[in-house]
Enzyme design. Sequence first.
Site, PDB file in Angstrom:
ATOM      1  N   CYS A  72       0.841  -1.194   0.000  1.00  0.00           N
ATOM      2  CA  CYS A  72       0.000   0.000   0.000  1.00  0.00           C
ATOM      3  C   CYS A  72       0.876   1.244   0.000  1.00  0.00           C
ATOM      4  O   CYS A  72       1.855   1.334   0.741  1.00  0.00           O
ATOM      5  CB  CYS A  72      -0.913  -0.006   1.221  1.00  0.00           C
ATOM      6  N   CYS A  75       1.181   4.662   3.368  1.00  0.00           N
ATOM      7  CA  CYS A  75       2.208   4.934   4.385  1.00  0.00           C
ATOM      8  C   CYS A  75       3.581   4.554   3.832  1.00  0.00           C
ATOM      9  O   CYS A  75       3.710   3.553   3.126  1.00  0.00           O
ATOM     10  CB  CYS A  75       1.954   4.122   5.659  1.00  0.00           C
ATOM     11  N   CYS A 154      -6.715  -1.069   8.107  1.00  0.00           N
ATOM     12  CA  CYS A 154      -5.901   0.128   7.912  1.00  0.00           C
ATOM     13  C   CYS A 154      -5.757   0.812   9.260  1.00  0.00           C
ATOM     14  O   CYS A 154      -6.669   1.509   9.708  1.00  0.00           O
ATOM     15  CB  CYS A 154      -6.538   1.072   6.894  1.00  0.00           C
ATOM     16  N   GLN A 263      -8.947  19.384   7.969  1.00  0.00           N
ATOM     17  CA  GLN A 263      -7.739  18.646   8.319  1.00  0.00           C
ATOM     18  C   GLN A 263      -8.108  17.219   8.718  1.00  0.00           C
ATOM     19  O   GLN A 263      -9.098  17.002   9.411  1.00  0.00           O
ATOM     20  CB  GLN A 263      -6.996  19.332   9.465  1.00  0.00           C
ATOM     21  N   PHE A 292      -6.863  31.801   2.403  1.00  0.00           N
ATOM     22  CA  PHE A 292      -7.155  30.381   2.205  1.00  0.00           C
ATOM     23  C   PHE A 292      -7.855  29.875   3.483  1.00  0.00           C
ATOM     24  O   PHE A 292      -7.477  28.852   4.050  1.00  0.00           O
ATOM     25  CB  PHE A 292      -5.893  29.568   1.923  1.00  0.00           C
ATOM     26  N   ASN A 297     -11.455  27.530  10.006  1.00  0.00           N
ATOM     27  CA  ASN A 297     -10.666  26.758  10.969  1.00  0.00           C
ATOM     28  C   ASN A 297      -9.774  27.644  11.842  1.00  0.00           C
ATOM     29  O   ASN A 297      -9.669  27.428  13.057  1.00  0.00           O
ATOM     30  CB  ASN A 297      -9.816  25.736  10.209  1.00  0.00           C
ATOM     31  N   GLU A 313     -11.214  33.041   0.667  1.00  0.00           N
ATOM     32  CA  GLU A 313     -11.170  31.634   0.259  1.00  0.00           C
ATOM     33  C   GLU A 313     -11.636  31.530  -1.187  1.00  0.00           C
ATOM     34  O   GLU A 313     -12.531  32.260  -1.608  1.00  0.00           O
ATOM     35  CB  GLU A 313     -12.076  30.813   1.182  1.00  0.00           C
ATOM     36  N   CYS A 389       1.663  22.884   3.877  1.00  0.00           N
ATOM     37  CA  CYS A 389       1.622  21.431   3.701  1.00  0.00           C
ATOM     38  C   CYS A 389       2.632  20.981   2.647  1.00  0.00           C
ATOM     39  O   CYS A 389       2.567  19.856   2.163  1.00  0.00           O
ATOM     40  CB  CYS A 389       0.213  20.967   3.336  1.00  0.00           C
TER      41      CYS A 389
END
Length: 433
Positions: A72, A75, A154, A263, A292, A297, A313, A389
């Site tokens: 997979c 990860c 998972c 998130q 953004f 949040n 946004e 990110c």
Amino acid sequence: MPTAVIESLDHEGRGIARVEGKAVFIEGGLPGETVEYRVLRSKPNYEQAEATRIVRRSALRVAPRCPHFGVCGGCSMQHLDTLAQAATKQRVLEDALWRIGKVKPGIIYSAIQGPAWGYRYRARLGVRLVPAKGGVLIGFHERRSSYIADLGVCPVLPAHVSALLPALKVLVASLSIADRLPQIEVAVSEATTVLVFRNLLALKKADEAQLRSFAETHGVQVWLQPEGPDSIVPLHPRSGPGLTYTLPEFDVALDFRATDFTQVNVHINRLLIRRAMQLLQPAPGERIADLFCGLGNFSLPIARRGATVVGVEGSEALVARALENARRNGLDSRTEFHAANLFDATEDSLAALGPLDKLLIDPPREGAIAVVKAVGPAQQPARIVYVSCNPATLARDAAVLVHEKGYVLRGAGIANMFPQTSHVESIALFERP
């Protein structure tokens, strides 16, 4: 088989070795290990390879918890101790800031850490009907492949969602459109679990009955998505509790839809917001822009601290959600939200937001190059908190802020939003000297 000594890890979690002057990126190798490897791809300046045998093990190597690790692609770092994962990500961040941006943070913030397993409250599961592999496959993409890994469990998903995987395969196999159902979106909140089935064809009544039965048996909501993300509609129950996540430290609750961006890691999100507030230091009387801003949040915690917030946004649907969340939390008098394409930001569009004391930026992977270039004479916030990110685009944007706009990079650090993966989330503080 050739052997190599792993020197470090790259941004994808692969071991880096030097063999006869050429860089070799070796999947499965850890720093300090001697490994035998098989070359997968050879280029003039580098090779891509995978470890076939660990000759000398690192003390930081651990047994992967997931039986699908290595196949997979979800990860890539389960074989590395969790604390060492965070340290590796911090090095990736610092390396990107210097190599790409030629900047160094004044201080390194402590890594924001949380649960290493069961943290992924959002996921997009691929679905394929492959008779040659036994029928329906549900999971993430295989490593280095567009094929779907056939997952039985998972461990990064919440336990109750992981436990649904075998039953989901049976369910999809029973549907008349099993070959026209490419994905299932999973969204989990504190009280609700929603599964959104992306149906490319209309369901038959028997299909709907099967889905309703599954929803009732497993205590989940089943929604359908016949077209784009905004086309989702509930199948069963027709009405039920919505998706909500809370930020207790700020007395804020945010409603969202299953296909909205939120998130994936609620624990790290709360800690990341706390860190952002510590760095931003919003205060009554200040006017702060949240660019953004999504569904609020960061905006609502900033407003809860007494500042006036201007949220911008690109998604009109998320702007509508932010407005409603502000109203529900009693913060509509201290917030305003606008829809605009921030990738086309200019000095004029930034100036049109009015005078700003501070700025928070939380862009997608593409970064915020237009925004940072638009910071100029008409808009010079004293403090900028940048949530990233993607270390590469953060470094690129940091170079503009530091070398062109005169800011100082006071500090930076990672938030381990995606344990067991190589994904690097980070936060940085820029200030005017």
